[in-house]
Design a protein around this motif. Sequence first.
Motif, PDB file in Angstrom:
ATOM      1  N   LYS A  14     -76.973  42.716 -19.452  1.00 48.32           N
ATOM      2  CA  LYS A  14     -77.594  43.516 -20.504  1.00 48.32           C
ATOM      3  C   LYS A  14     -77.959  44.912 -20.020  1.00 48.32           C
ATOM      4  CE  LYS A  14     -79.575  39.530 -22.918  1.00 48.32           C
ATOM      5  NZ  LYS A  14     -80.828  38.858 -23.333  1.00 48.32           N
ATOM      6  N   ALA A  15     -78.343  45.020 -18.743  1.00 47.08           N
ATOM      7  CA  ALA A  15     -78.842  46.296 -18.238  1.00 47.08           C
ATOM      8  C   ALA A  15     -77.726  47.278 -17.959  1.00 47.08           C
ATOM      9  CB  ALA A  15     -79.673  46.067 -16.973  1.00 47.08           C
ATOM     10  N   SER A  16     -76.730  46.865 -17.234  1.00 48.05           N
ATOM     11  CA  SER A  16     -75.707  47.832 -16.808  1.00 48.05           C
ATOM     12  C   SER A  16     -74.385  47.105 -16.609  1.00 48.05           C
ATOM     13  CB  SER A  16     -76.131  48.516 -15.495  1.00 48.05           C
ATOM     14  OG  SER A  16     -75.099  49.350 -15.028  1.00 48.05           O
ATOM     15  N   PHE A  17     -73.489  47.308 -17.521  1.00 48.20           N
ATOM     16  CA  PHE A  17     -72.183  46.683 -17.393  1.00 48.20           C
ATOM     17  C   PHE A  17     -71.400  47.193 -16.171  1.00 48.20           C
ATOM     18  CE2 PHE A  17     -67.621  46.705 -18.242  1.00 48.20           C
ATOM     19  CZ  PHE A  17     -67.410  45.341 -18.331  1.00 48.20           C
ATOM     20  N   PRO A  18     -71.375  48.481 -15.861  1.00 50.68           N
ATOM     21  CA  PRO A  18     -70.653  48.940 -14.650  1.00 50.68           C
ATOM     22  C   PRO A  18     -71.188  48.313 -13.364  1.00 50.68           C
ATOM     23  CG  PRO A  18     -71.098  50.772 -16.108  1.00 50.68           C
ATOM     24  CD  PRO A  18     -71.874  49.616 -16.647  1.00 50.68           C
ATOM     25  N   PHE A  19     -72.521  48.229 -13.258  1.00 49.67           N
ATOM     26  CA  PHE A  19     -73.099  47.631 -12.056  1.00 49.67           C
ATOM     27  C   PHE A  19     -72.693  46.155 -11.943  1.00 49.67           C
ATOM     28  CE2 PHE A  19     -76.605  45.375  -9.959  1.00 49.67           C
ATOM     29  CZ  PHE A  19     -76.601  46.021  -8.723  1.00 49.67           C
ATOM     30  N   THR A  20     -72.708  45.487 -13.084  1.00 47.71           N
ATOM     31  CA  THR A  20     -72.291  44.086 -13.096  1.00 47.71           C
ATOM     32  C   THR A  20     -70.836  43.954 -12.656  1.00 47.71           C
ATOM     33  OG1 THR A  20     -73.824  43.655 -14.886  1.00 47.71           O
ATOM     34  CG2 THR A  20     -72.086  42.030 -14.539  1.00 47.71           C
ATOM     35  N   PHE A  21     -70.002  44.823 -13.097  1.00 45.91           N
ATOM     36  CA  PHE A  21     -68.578  44.764 -12.770  1.00 45.91           C
ATOM     37  C   PHE A  21     -68.349  44.970 -11.267  1.00 45.91           C
ATOM     38  CE2 PHE A  21     -64.327  46.603 -12.382  1.00 45.91           C
ATOM     39  CZ  PHE A  21     -63.591  45.648 -13.049  1.00 45.91           C
ATOM     40  N   ILE A 530     -66.634  54.973 -13.289  1.00 45.17           N
ATOM     41  CA  ILE A 530     -67.926  55.127 -13.968  1.00 45.17           C
ATOM     42  C   ILE A 530     -68.141  56.580 -14.380  1.00 45.17           C
ATOM     43  CG2 ILE A 530     -70.416  54.972 -13.643  1.00 45.17           C
ATOM     44  CD1 ILE A 530     -69.863  52.596 -11.771  1.00 45.17           C
ATOM     45  N   GLN A 531     -67.786  57.514 -13.489  1.00 45.36           N
ATOM     46  CA  GLN A 531     -67.985  58.921 -13.795  1.00 45.36           C
ATOM     47  C   GLN A 531     -67.100  59.388 -14.959  1.00 45.36           C
ATOM     48  OE1 GLN A 531     -70.236  61.086 -12.534  1.00 45.36           O
ATOM     49  NE2 GLN A 531     -71.117  59.350 -11.393  1.00 45.36           N
ATOM     50  N   ASN A 532     -65.975  58.780 -15.064  1.00 41.83           N
ATOM     51  CA  ASN A 532     -65.043  59.157 -16.141  1.00 41.83           C
ATOM     52  C   ASN A 532     -64.851  57.988 -17.115  1.00 41.83           C
ATOM     53  OD1 ASN A 532     -63.877  61.895 -14.980  1.00 41.83           O
ATOM     54  ND2 ASN A 532     -63.868  60.401 -13.280  1.00 41.83           N
ATOM     55  N   PHE A 533     -65.970  57.323 -17.403  1.00 37.13           N
ATOM     56  CA  PHE A 533     -65.884  56.160 -18.262  1.00 37.13           C
ATOM     57  C   PHE A 533     -65.389  56.501 -19.657  1.00 37.13           C
ATOM     58  CE2 PHE A 533     -67.666  52.914 -21.076  1.00 37.13           C
ATOM     59  CZ  PHE A 533     -67.144  51.770 -20.474  1.00 37.13           C
ATOM     60  N   TYR A 537     -62.277  54.879 -21.257  1.00 34.22           N
ATOM     61  CA  TYR A 537     -62.445  54.070 -22.457  1.00 34.22           C
ATOM     62  C   TYR A 537     -61.475  54.496 -23.540  1.00 34.22           C
ATOM     63  CZ  TYR A 537     -64.636  51.987 -26.550  1.00 34.22           C
ATOM     64  OH  TYR A 537     -64.866  51.292 -27.712  1.00 34.22           O
ATOM     65  N   SER A 538     -61.311  55.824 -23.688  1.00 29.13           N
ATOM     66  CA  SER A 538     -60.389  56.315 -24.732  1.00 29.13           C
ATOM     67  C   SER A 538     -58.936  55.948 -24.402  1.00 29.13           C
ATOM     68  CB  SER A 538     -60.523  57.832 -24.868  1.00 29.13           C
ATOM     69  OG  SER A 538     -60.188  58.469 -23.633  1.00 29.13           O
ATOM     70  N   VAL A 539     -58.602  55.979 -23.116  1.00 29.01           N
ATOM     71  CA  VAL A 539     -57.237  55.599 -22.724  1.00 29.01           C
ATOM     72  C   VAL A 539     -56.996  54.130 -23.010  1.00 29.01           C
ATOM     73  CG1 VAL A 539     -55.680  55.356 -20.765  1.00 29.01           C
ATOM     74  CG2 VAL A 539     -57.042  57.428 -21.018  1.00 29.01           C
TER      75      VAL A 539
END
Length: 551
Positions: A14-21, A530-533, A537-539
């Motif tokens: 719930k808190a941070s999907f990137p960190f979880t990944f 993460i920096q270019n999420f 995401y759009s790609v």
Amino acid sequence: MFEEASEVFDNMLKASFPFTFIVFIPAVLILVSPLPAEAAHEFAVYRMQQYDLQGQPYGTRNAILNTEARTVEAEVLSRRCVIMRLADFSYDKYQKALRQSAGAVVIILPKNMSAMPQDIVQFMELEPEMLATETIVPVYFAMEDDELLSIYTQTLTSSSSQGSLSAAEVLLHTATANGFQMVTSGAQSKAISDWAITSLEGRLAGVGGEDLPTIVVVAHYDSFGVAPWLSYGADSNGSGVSMLLELARLFSKLYTYKRTHAGYNLLFFVSGGGKFNYQGTKRWLEDNLDHTGTDKCNDSLYLLRGPTSCLPTQLQSVILTVFFCSSGSPQVVTSQYPEVKFSMVHKKINLADDMLAWEHERFGIRRLPAFTLSHLPSHRLAQRSSIMDVRPHVDVKKLSRNTKVVAEALARVIYNLTEKGAPGDLQIFTEQMVQEEQLSAVVDWLTAQPRAAQLVDKDSSVVSTLEYHLGRYLKDVKRHYVKADKRDPEFVFYDQLKQTMNAYRVKPAIFDLLLAVCIAAYLGMMYLAIQNFGVLYSVVRRITQPKAKTH
């Protein structure tokens, strides 16, 4: 516990999907991956002999091991622990490891050493060469088990494959292969101070006066081999001690009755330090011949007017000619056991040699008549000093037969039957009198434990049990101790002869470097993602979005 863990993972999602990944997915992959084999294996190892004799060092001088395992097939053995099986052992391979300054050598022995006779014979011949000179490389022996055999197989595969691969393949193989770090738990070896070698003496007094001739029967009880903790000495000299005790039992019965009480003193001497130039016999002779203040110098015990039988081995070919020097006819063997071959070997005593060939030479130096009974034609044969001298090599039926032969011949001497022209088929002892079961039991007991001189102290069960059995048949049973001179020691023993070794499964240093590069690359990719999420995401959305239908 599992509920708390699930709450933690739920909060992470719930808190941070990137960190979880970044954290959760690798952790799951590690947890669900198949577990490797045991990461460590502990086993007992037995170090090669280390001792000084007459100022000359022998055996290995080191006892510390902490290095990576290799087999002798590897090109580079420097500062590596070279492991090899007895079936693949050769002196050239052993010398190769020493020449390349290996960190240690571990020789794996089979569980049943008597099941591979050809390899046993070959190794027995090499044991004296291994001990002939000292080496700083620690040499250990280990008994084979499934885990140790698996370690050897994996190490052999790794060592053998490196020579046939390209440089890139070697680098990749080195980074991915499993290795084993061999580590001993003991400390560096040091000299044992004030070690006492124990010998035992018991006697049967003759009848007819004080100045009686004395016959001494001698057998050394200690064993010897390339590794003290593996030296069981079944034939040399378990069979000899077994025969001595049986002779003591037989003649104690004769000396119990007046009609069969002979005019000879019989002295039975179980000597210690036999494998170290017969130190026990040497000191016993010094005490009885050189010290004029002792009681024994007032009688004729030290004259030893009769044969001295050291009985070191199984006596398949019995040398009995000396028993019949007065009559000139080997009556007992010829008439009762014609199948037994016998011969007499004359050997001059070389006082320039540091090591005496046979125990009777200690008496010969003092100009006392003595000889050795043995089935070995030469003192140089490796069977006398080998860790391969185990219980199956002793034929108790032959040992029982030879005990009867020696008892018959000795009885003919003390009762002067050879001079009276007694018939050769006269039997003083029947075959039933010689207890084959007792001979077998004594050999079984002696071979159930290593009896190297460095392991048998004055409080050892070996000494106390031998003393008990001698006391059952003999009188005046006493101990004799030998300690090395502190200024100029005749012998020096060392400790750390048995240790525990651990084989740890490890990866090489290049694996750590490769792993660090992979982790850095992974974290870098995650950081960029993460920096270019938004862009990522759009790609992903453009790729996964269904195309619009055209009419």
